[in-house]
Design an enzyme around this catalytic site. Structure first.
Site, PDB file in Angstrom:
ATOM      1  N   LYS A 246      33.347  40.818  37.234  1.00  0.00           N
ATOM      2  CA  LYS A 246      34.338  41.737  37.788  1.00  0.00           C
ATOM      3  C   LYS A 246      34.643  41.277  39.212  1.00  0.00           C
ATOM      4  CE  LYS A 246      35.344  46.666  38.306  1.00  0.00           C
ATOM      5  NZ  LYS A 246      36.095  46.595  39.528  1.00  0.00           N
ATOM      6  N   ARG A 266      49.179  45.900  40.919  1.00  0.00           N
ATOM      7  CA  ARG A 266      48.731  46.926  39.983  1.00  0.00           C
ATOM      8  C   ARG A 266      49.685  48.111  39.924  1.00  0.00           C
ATOM      9  NH1 ARG A 266      42.807  49.338  39.613  1.00  0.00           N
ATOM     10  NH2 ARG A 266      43.384  51.425  38.974  1.00  0.00           N
ATOM     11  N   PHE A 334      42.443  36.875  32.963  1.00  0.00           N
ATOM     12  CA  PHE A 334      41.576  37.322  31.873  1.00  0.00           C
ATOM     13  C   PHE A 334      42.306  37.870  30.659  1.00  0.00           C
ATOM     14  CE2 PHE A 334      41.158  40.353  35.498  1.00  0.00           C
ATOM     15  CZ  PHE A 334      41.941  41.378  34.997  1.00  0.00           C
ATOM     16  N   LYS A 411      33.341  49.024  32.996  1.00  0.00           N
ATOM     17  CA  LYS A 411      32.919  48.315  34.210  1.00  0.00           C
ATOM     18  C   LYS A 411      31.468  48.653  34.529  1.00  0.00           C
ATOM     19  CE  LYS A 411      35.408  51.855  36.738  1.00  0.00           C
ATOM     20  NZ  LYS A 411      36.491  52.199  37.618  1.00  0.00           N
TER      21      LYS A 411
HETATM   22  P1  AMP Z   1      38.190  49.821  38.994  1.00  0.00           P
HETATM   23  O1  AMP Z   1      39.304  49.482  39.928  1.00  0.00           O
HETATM   24  O2  AMP Z   1      36.885  50.039  39.704  1.00  0.00           O
HETATM   25  O3  AMP Z   1      38.558  50.942  38.046  1.00  0.00           O
HETATM   26  O4  AMP Z   1      37.889  48.556  38.055  1.00  0.00           O
HETATM   27  C1  AMP Z   1      38.838  47.986  37.209  1.00  0.00           C
HETATM   28  C2  AMP Z   1      39.491  46.838  37.939  1.00  0.00           C
HETATM   29  O5  AMP Z   1      38.633  45.713  38.013  1.00  0.00           O
HETATM   30  C3  AMP Z   1      40.696  46.286  37.251  1.00  0.00           C
HETATM   31  O6  AMP Z   1      41.826  47.067  37.474  1.00  0.00           O
HETATM   32  C4  AMP Z   1      40.821  44.912  37.889  1.00  0.00           C
HETATM   33  O7  AMP Z   1      41.578  45.021  39.078  1.00  0.00           O
HETATM   34  C5  AMP Z   1      39.416  44.567  38.278  1.00  0.00           C
HETATM   35  N1  AMP Z   1      38.847  43.403  37.550  1.00  0.00           N
HETATM   36  C6  AMP Z   1      38.128  42.419  38.131  1.00  0.00           C
HETATM   37  N2  AMP Z   1      37.715  41.528  37.237  1.00  0.00           N
HETATM   38  C7  AMP Z   1      38.171  41.924  36.024  1.00  0.00           C
HETATM   39  C8  AMP Z   1      38.046  41.399  34.693  1.00  0.00           C
HETATM   40  N3  AMP Z   1      37.358  40.304  34.431  1.00  0.00           N
HETATM   41  N4  AMP Z   1      38.671  42.085  33.711  1.00  0.00           N
HETATM   42  C9  AMP Z   1      39.370  43.221  33.961  1.00  0.00           C
HETATM   43  N5  AMP Z   1      39.505  43.763  35.192  1.00  0.00           N
HETATM   44  C10 AMP Z   1      38.913  43.129  36.222  1.00  0.00           C
END
Ligand code: AMP
Length: 550
Positions: A246, A266, A334, A411
């Site tokens: 991530k 985004r 990805f 996540k």
């Molecule tokens: P969050 O913002 O904490 O809800 O986590 C999701 C976000 O992680 C996604 O919107 C992406 O911006 C980020 N992200 C980073 N690496 C990845 C990955 N390998 N696959 C999908 N999302 C990722």
């Protein structure tokens, strides 16, 4: 359809509390609309002007609107603001002001909704040095033509906040009901084309038209989102899962046709101008026409830099060349949503992945596939050791579902107590901070409504306060003494020590030791924490406190 009929429809909905009743009112209005009116009505009823894929803005802040309303009503701007403070709502204030005015000069022109839409489009199209003057002239004319009830909803549409409680889900259901099509088809079409107005037009043609929709290059698609979960839980439920690092940077969507490439954030805003280097890298990585999903990170000395440095680049409009030398931006791809004219979001993830690896030669994020929790656990430790945020676990046979925070992407990151909250108010600072906002009122969401949760006054550097001030000063919708209220838009990530039950703010909870962590300008107010998830956190917190003491 007359804009007055639209306004009456809004008024009727505003008086309803049941979602089904709202759906009923909307679905009855839709079949009578012309193909031209239908998309406009659908967007207006959600308080929007442009399709969701478009980052176009009307460019009328509250200040400009108040000035125009003041002009039409024969009052100073301050008097308009006072009225808004008194009524607590821009729409009602405008309605009352116009009803006074209309005793003297009743407008006899009937506004059609398509007229209003076209006028708003031409207001949005004004740019350049004299655009503000031009815009205000046009807004004055438009408001001058409005009857009081029309003014109520026109003002709210101009601020893109209709406040009648109609969310996208209700409109989707209303479309399905009005044209007797399967709601799942409506949702699916929306996922691909990201404009409910256009979806309504297709629904009217029939289910085949909805089934036939394709993703269009350079119309960004909403991003698929992740939920929290556990490694053990995912492996238990799915057996084999895919794990990826991530990356802690900024999400992007890259669209390529021939030698043209564009990047979207985004929030689906085009950020191409700020990231020519990343576009160059991605253009060089494939010969195909594609839409790719990924995260761009900043690298210095082979280590990822904090997320903030990436965001700064996303916002940057000038001196890009200089910025490129300071830090190196690297894309990590990805997913793939589109390939050479075909929409591929419905294919299982691993099939999309296969295509991705075949057509993109570089920057594809590495992936580990395993049914062994220890292997996934090891990937998680590797990710943290390499300076990344954690891992994402993905279900191998899942489709790409735009805009959804489903269970197919999970996540995993170290537990930190932070919330993403909307900034809805502030108090002016004191002493050397008297010229900027000093403490902020932040809010969560509950069933589409914004609910105040806490104040945040610590954690800011002087530089950050100045930056926040710049972002908020045009968003003031009312002020009283030292307090100002904003049109919700900006999102803060806020850290806290503990959640407490408290009647002080609308949410019924308060944060102990709230502190500002960072601006989340990759998120908008639809993505802030929900009250339900805060309740959930509170319960988990109480349970772990019991476990600790007991
Ligand atoms: P969050 O913002 O904490 O809800 O986590 C999701 C976000 O992680 C996604 O919107 C992406 O911006 C980020 N992200 C980073 N690496 C990845 C990955 N390998 N696959 C999908 N999302 C990722």
């Amino acid at each position: 359809m007359l804009f007055l009929e639209f306004a009456r429809c809004c008024e009727e909905i505003e008086g309803l509390s049941g979602r089904l009743d709202m759906i009923d009112v909307i679905s009855r209005a839709l079949p009578g609309l012309s193909p031209e009116e239908l998309p406009v009505f659908v967007r207006f009823i959600m308080g929007r002007i442009f399709p969701d894929w478009s980052a176009r803005k009307l460019g009328i802040g509250p200040n400009l609107l108040y000035e125009a309303v003041g002009y039409v009503a024969g009052l100073k701007k301050d008097a308009v603001i006072e009225k808004i403070n008194k009524t607590g709502d821009v729409g009602t204030a405008v309605e009352e002001l116009l009803s006074k005015k209309s005793q003297i000069s009743l407008s006899n022109q009937d506004l059609e909704i398509v007229d209003v839409y076209n006028k708003l489009i031409s207001i949005a199209a004004r740019s350049g040095a004299t655009s503000q003057k031009e815009k205000i002239r046009m807004v004055k004319l438009l408001i001058g033509d409005a009857r009081p009830l029309e003014g109520r909803y026109l003002a709210r549409i101009m601020l893109e906040e209709l406040r009648i409680g109609v969310g996208e889900g209700s409109v989707r259901e209303a479309i399905a009901k009005a044209f007797s099509v399967d709601p799942a088809l409506v949702e699916h079409a929306m996922q691909a084309i990201n404009d409910l107005g256009e979806v309504a037009r297709l629904a009217r043609i029939g289910p085949e038209a909805l089934r036939d929709v394709r993703i269009t290059l350079f119309h960004p698609v909403r991003m698929m989102l992740a939920q929290q979960g556990s490694i053990a839980g995912m492996v238990q439920e799915h057996g084999e899962v895919a794990a990826e690092f991530k990356y802690d940077g900024s999400r992007f969507q890259f669209h390529k046709q021939g030698s043209t490439g564009k990047m979207y954030s985004r929030r689906l805003e085009e950020v191409s101008a700020a990231l020519p280097d990343v576009i160059g890298l991605l253009l060089g990585s494939t010969t195909h026409d594609v839409i790719l999903d990924g995260e761009v990170i900043a690298i210095k000395d082979e280590r990822p830099m904090p997320f903030q440095s990436v965001l700064r680049r996303f916002r940057r409009r000038h001196d890009i060349a200089e910025a490129q030398e300071e830090i190196r931006m690297v894309p990590n791809v990805f997913d793939i949503l589109y390939l050479d004219g075909k929409t591929v979001i419905d294919l299982p993830f691993l099939e999309r992945r296969k295509i991705l690896v075949e057509v993109v030669s570089q920057y594809v994020a590495p992936q580990v596939i395993s049914a062994d929790p220890q292997v996934i656990e090891q990937t998680y430790h590797d990710a943290l050791a390499a300076g990344h945020e954690g891992i994402m676990i993905k279900v191998p046979d899942s489709a790409y579902t735009p805009g959804q925070r489903g269970k197919n992407w999970i996540k995993i990151k170290p537990e930190v107590d932070t919330l993403d909250l909307a900034v809805i108010g502030a108090e002016w600072g004191e002493g050397k901070r008297a010229h900027v906002f000093g403490s902020f009122l932040v809010a969560c969401q509950d069933q589409g409504k914004i609910v105040p949760l806490s104040r945040v006054a610590t954690g800011f550097s002087d530089e950050q306060l100045a930056e926040v001030y710049d972002l908020l000063r045009d968003k003031v919708i009312s002020s009283a003494g030292k307090e100002v209220r904003f049109e919700p838009g900006l999102v803060f990530e806020v850290g806290y020590a503990e959640l407490q039950v408290s009647p002080t703010y609308g949410a019924g909870f308060a944060l102990r030791f709230p502190r500002f962590i960072r601006i989340r300008d990759d998120k908008d107010t639809t993505e802030i924490e929900t009250l339900d998830s805060i309740k959930d956190r509170y319960q988990r917190q109480s349970k772990s406190a019991q476990a600790y003491t007991g």
